[in-house]
Write a protein that holds these residues in place. Structure first.
Motif, PDB file in Angstrom:
ATOM      1  N   SER A 202       0.818  -1.206   0.000  1.00  0.00           N
ATOM      2  CA  SER A 202       0.000   0.000   0.000  1.00  0.00           C
ATOM      3  C   SER A 202       0.857   1.263   0.000  1.00  0.00           C
ATOM      4  O   SER A 202       1.930   1.292   0.611  1.00  0.00           O
ATOM      5  CB  SER A 202      -0.895   0.003   1.237  1.00  0.00           C
ATOM      6  OG  SER A 202      -1.473   1.274   1.449  1.00  0.00           O
ATOM      7  N   LEU A 204       0.492   3.528   1.810  1.00  0.00           N
ATOM      8  CA  LEU A 204       0.609   3.954   3.204  1.00  0.00           C
ATOM      9  C   LEU A 204       2.066   4.039   3.628  1.00  0.00           C
ATOM     10  O   LEU A 204       2.425   4.812   4.517  1.00  0.00           O
ATOM     11  CB  LEU A 204      -0.126   2.968   4.119  1.00  0.00           C
ATOM     12  CG  LEU A 204      -1.656   2.992   4.109  1.00  0.00           C
ATOM     13  CD1 LEU A 204      -2.205   1.798   4.887  1.00  0.00           C
ATOM     14  CD2 LEU A 204      -2.173   4.297   4.704  1.00  0.00           C
ATOM     15  N   ALA A 214      -0.450  -3.031   8.371  1.00  0.00           N
ATOM     16  CA  ALA A 214      -1.006  -2.791   7.036  1.00  0.00           C
ATOM     17  C   ALA A 214       0.092  -2.416   6.038  1.00  0.00           C
ATOM     18  O   ALA A 214      -0.065  -2.640   4.827  1.00  0.00           O
ATOM     19  CB  ALA A 214      -2.061  -1.693   7.098  1.00  0.00           C
ATOM     20  N   THR A 219      -0.693  -6.030  -1.499  1.00  0.00           N
ATOM     21  CA  THR A 219      -1.878  -5.367  -2.051  1.00  0.00           C
ATOM     22  C   THR A 219      -1.783  -5.345  -3.567  1.00  0.00           C
ATOM     23  O   THR A 219      -0.717  -5.582  -4.148  1.00  0.00           O
ATOM     24  CB  THR A 219      -1.999  -3.911  -1.560  1.00  0.00           C
ATOM     25  OG1 THR A 219      -0.931  -3.135  -2.133  1.00  0.00           O
ATOM     26  CG2 THR A 219      -1.930  -3.829  -0.048  1.00  0.00           C
ATOM     27  N   MET A 222      -0.767  -0.080  -6.459  1.00  0.00           N
ATOM     28  CA  MET A 222      -1.348   1.261  -6.382  1.00  0.00           C
ATOM     29  C   MET A 222      -0.224   2.286  -6.461  1.00  0.00           C
ATOM     30  O   MET A 222       0.866   2.049  -5.955  1.00  0.00           O
ATOM     31  CB  MET A 222      -2.117   1.447  -5.073  1.00  0.00           C
ATOM     32  CG  MET A 222      -3.420   0.681  -4.981  1.00  0.00           C
ATOM     33  SD  MET A 222      -4.329   1.048  -3.457  1.00  0.00           S
ATOM     34  CE  MET A 222      -3.402   0.080  -2.278  1.00  0.00           C
ATOM     35  N   GLY A 226      -2.636   6.297  -4.221  1.00  0.00           N
ATOM     36  CA  GLY A 226      -3.636   5.325  -3.841  1.00  0.00           C
ATOM     37  C   GLY A 226      -4.514   4.875  -4.980  1.00  0.00           C
ATOM     38  O   GLY A 226      -5.525   4.184  -4.790  1.00  0.00           O
ATOM     39  N   TYR A 228      -5.378   2.575  -8.164  1.00  0.00           N
ATOM     40  CA  TYR A 228      -4.996   1.264  -8.670  1.00  0.00           C
ATOM     41  C   TYR A 228      -4.412   1.387 -10.074  1.00  0.00           C
ATOM     42  O   TYR A 228      -4.811   2.251 -10.857  1.00  0.00           O
ATOM     43  CB  TYR A 228      -6.209   0.325  -8.706  1.00  0.00           C
ATOM     44  CG  TYR A 228      -6.620  -0.161  -7.342  1.00  0.00           C
ATOM     45  CD1 TYR A 228      -5.972  -1.230  -6.743  1.00  0.00           C
ATOM     46  CD2 TYR A 228      -7.639   0.464  -6.636  1.00  0.00           C
ATOM     47  CE1 TYR A 228      -6.319  -1.678  -5.476  1.00  0.00           C
ATOM     48  CE2 TYR A 228      -8.011   0.030  -5.380  1.00  0.00           C
ATOM     49  CZ  TYR A 228      -7.346  -1.034  -4.805  1.00  0.00           C
ATOM     50  OH  TYR A 228      -7.700  -1.461  -3.558  1.00  0.00           O
TER      51      TYR A 228
END
Length: 232
Positions: A202, A204, A214, A219, A222, A226, A228
């Motif tokens: 992510s 993040l 997380a 994932t 992305m 964020g 895709y």
């Protein structure tokens, strides 16, 4: 370059893996960033984890602010550069990790974060060097940096550099004050890509304020916003 890494292992796991004593209140880290205080194992104290700041100021450049510190050094020239030579010769360390992050550029604005780990997802160590220096307030600090080298085929799909990952059998030699320069340089080679794996994570991870499980979960690809993407 290596600008982020993780250490998602417990106190007991790290003590067993590195045969060194860890602080009782240690907690796993998922998004370690430059300037943070993190565990290393030094040649001066190989039986215990020390906590140093990631980012090193050369001995000739005292009192520089954090923004001007180094976080990496090229393995190919670490024994030649005046800013790193003494540390390479006398102040080496292991930097425990269980993964590191790099960003794949897709066009001018799009970057996809990837995480790289061992194939067995076990802890490993980066080759590091450390230094003690006086900050702008006249206080002594211990800092370290991570050595980097050319990437293996797996990492080269994402970035043109990777951290030096030491073979487990070389870790004691890396810390040994009596290892020769020739022996040390032989350890600074590219880690085999077929012993590693990678996956997208992510965005993040982009923020140093995020440090939770997380961050390291696999994932769909992305970009840094964020969004895709079809590219992996």
């Amino acid at each position: 370059m290596c600008g982020r890494y993780s250490l998602n292992k417990s106190k007991i796991q790290l003590e067993e893996r590195f045969q060194a004593e860890m602080l009782a209140d240690f907690k796993p880290r998922f998004n370690i960033s430059p300037t943070q205080l993190v565990p290393v194992i030094t040649s001066d104290s190989p039986k215990g984890f020390s906590f140093f700041y990631w980012g090193i100021t050369p001995g000739f450049a005292k009192n520089k602010p954090v923004s001007q510190k180094f976080i990496n050094a090229k393995a190919e020239t670490v024994n030649e550069k005046i800013s790193f030579k003494q540390s390479f010769n006398t102040r080496r360390c292991l930097v425990p990790a269980d993964g590191f992050f790099e960003w794949k550029k897709l066009g001018k604005k799009t970057k996809i974060p990837y995480r790289f780990t061992m194939a067995d997802e076990q802890a490993f160590s980066f080759a590091g060097i450390w230094e003690e220096f006086e900050d702008e307030f006249g206080e002594s600090n211990h800092t370290f940096l991570i050595l980097t080298t050319s990437p293996n085929p797996l990492v080269s799909e994402v970035h043109d550099r990777m951290p030096v990952i030491l073979k487990k059998e070389d870790e004691k030699k890396w810390l040994d004050k009596y290892s020769t320069e020739e022996e040390l340089l032989k350890m600074l080679k590219t880690f085999p890509g077929d012993e590693m794996l990678s996956y997208t994570v992510s965005p993040l991870v982009n923020s140093v304020h995020n440090d939770n499980p997380a961050i390291i979960r696999k994932t769909s690809p992305m970009d840094q916003f964020g969004n895709y993407t079809l590219f992996g």
